[in-house]
Design an enzyme around this catalytic site. Structure first.
Site, mmCIF file in Angstrom:
data_model
loop_
_atom_site.group_PDB
_atom_site.id
_atom_site.type_symbol
_atom_site.label_atom_id
_atom_site.label_comp_id
_atom_site.label_asym_id
_atom_site.label_seq_id
_atom_site.Cartn_x
_atom_site.Cartn_y
_atom_site.Cartn_z
ATOM 1 N N GLU A 83 0.837 -1.196 0.000
ATOM 2 C CA GLU A 83 0.000 0.000 0.000
ATOM 3 C C GLU A 83 0.874 1.248 0.000
ATOM 4 O O GLU A 83 0.448 2.314 0.416
ATOM 5 C CB GLU A 83 -0.991 -0.001 1.161
ATOM 6 C CG GLU A 83 -0.435 -0.217 2.535
ATOM 7 C CD GLU A 83 -1.527 -0.241 3.592
ATOM 8 O OE1 GLU A 83 -2.129 0.816 3.851
ATOM 9 O OE2 GLU A 83 -1.778 -1.316 4.151
ATOM 10 N N CYS A 120 -3.617 -3.888 4.401
ATOM 11 C CA CYS A 120 -2.651 -4.862 4.921
ATOM 12 C C CYS A 120 -2.984 -6.305 4.573
ATOM 13 O O CYS A 120 -2.108 -7.170 4.629
ATOM 14 C CB CYS A 120 -2.547 -4.718 6.441
ATOM 15 S SG CYS A 120 -2.056 -3.064 6.967
ATOM 16 N N HIS A 244 -2.555 -10.173 12.151
ATOM 17 C CA HIS A 244 -2.120 -8.886 11.616
ATOM 18 C C HIS A 244 -1.718 -8.017 12.796
ATOM 19 O O HIS A 244 -2.457 -7.880 13.772
ATOM 20 C CB HIS A 244 -3.249 -8.225 10.831
ATOM 21 C CG HIS A 244 -3.010 -6.782 10.543
ATOM 22 N ND1 HIS A 244 -1.905 -6.340 9.855
ATOM 23 C CD2 HIS A 244 -3.729 -5.665 10.870
ATOM 24 C CE1 HIS A 244 -1.946 -5.019 9.757
ATOM 25 N NE2 HIS A 244 -3.036 -4.596 10.367
#
Length: 448
Positions: A83, A120, A244
């Site tokens: 990203e 993500c 995550h």
């Protein structure tokens, strides 16, 4: 059925280190404990002036290919998840392939290349794409390179500034893998959210409180969806739970909710009942607000029990060791967590062969995915070969003033360019940024 999964892993961290309690906290007039205890972070990694998402990704991929004795002809797919992309058309994977072709006799002209974007979670989505490509029989015996690479910078004085990080993870996805086999079952939780976004801008716009709520809500949905196809999850099912990890403090919240969910209606809940009571049930409350308050109180009590603390120490905490030292790598963070957990097991001489990892990926915007992975017999040799400790120890220690300079170097809106700040480290046997081409493209070269 042929097993498919991760055959090898490599990691490349940015070469600069910012100490949060010793260097960042005094400059921000903050208590060091805010970073170390609250966020769960000790340091952030940053790229030197000659590093960026291409060099970090290419260097990770090159190290992986060299260690596995691979040539370009062995790779049929290169997927990059990021990203932090700097081009709205040309994918980062083409830049990385171009770098690698500088050091190999062959080329990647017959490899499919792409770039994934969903905050993500796109690293895991790229992993899914590679898995599906192989399972569909379209790989012609070749493997896939999945590369996650990000420079996770925030605007100066933004609340997220302390969670910054930079690095890349390269994954080799193959048949009969050495590290982990991926499950066919997956669970998803997805909704249109605006918790974190970058509308034509480099630095994110973040609703911090909302982002935590969305993260937890989507994870809860993904767990429920996974259980609908894979069966009820029990706390003892997984040896490790890589989440995550935007920062370890958020994982602490996710882990507590996960344990509460998977221990419900089990012998664990019954054993804890004498100590903290049974879990609140929605039907026992007149309002959603009252139920949520009771559930939050129960969760607080749960995390104080020895049962929960032992489970967390064994299955979650080992996955956070590297993250504490490098910060958030966006697309790479869950893959850093997997590596960290397996590395801890290797160092503690724990045989993980045949054990299950339950992996929880998330991307703002928002989507979560849960899938299982089975550790393969070659995992220890692969983990032993990774030099992450050496990379972390070799990083240059930034002063706060140097941090401000290097932040400006990687700020696309700043007039200051790479030439205005001297490099902090000397490149050696790696790809580096080498200026601009005639059409404004970034150029790269390999330094011996």
């Amino acid at each position: 059925m042929t097993s498919v999964g991760i055959d090898a892993v490599e990691i490349r961290t940015g070469k600069l280190r910012l100490d949060l309690p010793e260097t960042f906290a005094p400059a921000q007039d903050k208590d060091p404990g805010y970073y170390t205890k609250g966020l769960g972070l000790t340091a952030s990694s940053f790229p030197d002036v000659y590093e960026d998402i291409v060099t970090m990704g290419a260097n990770a991929a090159h190290a992986l290919m060299e260690r596995k004795d691979l040539e370009p002809e062995d790779i049929g797919r290169i997927d990059v998840a990021t990203e932090s992309a700097f081009d709205n058309s040309k994918p980062v994977s083409t830049y990385i392939a171009g770098c690698l072709e500088q050091v190999y006799d062959g080329d990647f002209h017959h490899a499919n290349k792409g770039e994934r974007k969903f905050a993500c979670i796109s690293g895991t989505q790229s992993l899914d794409d590679a898995y599906n490509w192989i399972r569909a029989g379209r790989n012609r015996g070749r493997s896939a390179l999945v590369i996650t690479t990000d420079t996770a910078l925030y605007a100066r004085n933004d609340p997220g500034e302390a969670t910054q990080g930079a690095g890349a993870v390269a994954l080799l996805v193959s048949e009969d893998p050495d590290v982990v086999e991926l499950s066919t079952e997956q669970g998803y939780g997805s909704a249109d959210e605006t918790d974190f976004l970058k509308p034509q801008q480099q630095f994110p716009s973040v609703d911090g409180k909302r982002s935590v709520q969305v993260y937890l809500a989507r994870m809860r949905e993904a767990v429920t969806d996974f259980e609908s196809v894979a069966g009820k999850i029990h706390p003892d099912d997984a040896a490790l739970l890589p989440f995550h990890t935007p920062y370890p403090g958020m994982v602490r919240k996710a882990a507590a909710l996960a344990f509460r969910h998977v221990s419900r209606d089990t012998e664990i809940e019954e054993e804890l009942a004498a100590e903290i009571g049974r879990q609140p049930r929605r039907e026992a409350f007149d309002s959603e607000e009252a139920f949520r308050e009771a559930a939050a109180d129960y969760t607080d009590d749960l995390t104080d029990t020895d049962t929960y603390r032992e489970w967390y120490a064994e299955t979650v905490d080992p996955t956070l060791t590297i993250s504490r030292e490098v910060g958030n790598w966006y697309t790479g963070s869950v893959h850093v967590a997997r590596l960290s957990g397996l590395k801890a097991a290797y160092e503690d001489d724990i045989d993980m062969t045949g054990e299950t990892l339950l992996v929880g990926s998330y991307g703002s915007g928002a989507q979560a995915e849960i899938h299982a992975e089975t550790v393969q017999s070659g995992w220890a040799d692969e983990i032993e070969a990774i030099d992450v400790d050496e990379q972390l120890a070799a990083r240059y220690e930034l002063t706060f003033e140097e941090y401000e300079d290097v932040h400006d170097v990687h700020n696309h809106d700043e007039d200051a360019g790479v030439a205005d700040v001297d490099q902090f480290t000397a490149p050696e046997a790696e790809f580096v940024f080498d200026g601009w081409g005639r059409m404004g493209e970034r150029k790269y070269t390999y330094v011996e």
